[in-house]
Design an enzyme around this catalytic site. Structure first.
Site, short mmCIF file in Angstrom:
data_model
loop_
_atom_site.label_atom_id
_atom_site.label_comp_id
_atom_site.label_asym_id
_atom_site.label_seq_id
_atom_site.Cartn_x
_atom_site.Cartn_y
_atom_site.Cartn_z
CG ASN A 180 13.46 4.37 -5.00
OD1 ASN A 180 14.68 4.51 -5.06
ND2 ASN A 180 12.89 3.33 -4.42
CE LYS A 181 19.43 8.18 -1.89
NZ LYS A 181 20.63 8.72 -1.37
CD GLU A 241 -6.41 4.53 -3.75
OE1 GLU A 241 -6.89 3.59 -3.08
OE2 GLU A 241 -6.99 5.62 -3.93
CG ASP A 258 3.55 -2.11 -9.33
OD1 ASP A 258 4.12 -1.55 -8.36
OD2 ASP A 258 2.60 -2.88 -9.18
#
Length: 189
Positions: free
Chosen positions: A9-10, A39, A68
């Protein structure tokens, strides 16, 4: 010092660089042409971040940071939580619409973003974790064009704006990820 950030994710890379520069040279999985997917089988933000951090740290033998994070809505018993990115099975807009649909008949719009960062050192197999939370209210419709994910519906009362209405420099000072990264930065210094 090089730091592998376990993301493609940039937006996350930009946010992390803005907070940790110049202490670290931030490298992402994209920079390493690594498109493996870990996963996320954990039951918490911490467990998922640790899974990712340990996997990529061992694979690339680099100090690795993984996160996360997600949106936890009071009226939905903490949903979407660890499933925030894939809540609807579709796009950011579809995730937002699902939240708005589920909240249509409730006045309780309290929510918070949580970010858990795990820093993993493959040379010692040691890790540290850092958490940041940002509290706010879910708007009834999206507002603003900055940011990503749920930012257009997450209203921060102290600033009278959604995260998507804020300039990225301002958001980078108050976001859940910024709070966790600040704790990481202080621990490393």
């Amino acid at each position: 010092m090089k730091l592998l950030v376990a993301t493609q994710n940039k937006h996350k890379k930009e946010e992390i660089e803005a907070i940790l520069n110049p202490s670290f040279e931030v490298v992402t999985l994209s920079d390493l042409n690594d498109f493996d997917e870990v996963e996320e089988t954990g039951d918490s933000f911490f467990e998922n971040a640790l899974l990712k951090a340990s996997y990529y740290a061992k694979k690339h033998q680099m100090l690795t940071l993984a996160d996360d994070s997600g949106l936890c809505i009071d009226a939905l018993n903490g949903e979407p939580g660890i499933y925030s990115a894939r809540y609807s099975g579709g796009s950011d807009q579809e995730n937002i619409q699902l939240v708005l649909d589920k909240l249509r008949d409730t006045q309780d719009r309290g929510a918070h973003f949580t970010c858990v960062l795990v820093l993993y050192d493959p040379s010692t197999n040691a890790h540290q974790s850092f958490q940041g939370d940002l509290y706010g209210i879910i708007e009834s419709k999206p507002k603003g064009s900055n940011g990503f994910g749920y930012d257009p519906i997450f209203f921060v009362p102290e600033y009278k704006q959604t995260l998507a209405e804020m300039h990225s420099k301002h958001k980078n000072l108050i976001s859940h990820r910024a709070i966790a990264l600040q704790a990481l930065k202080e621990a490393l210094i």
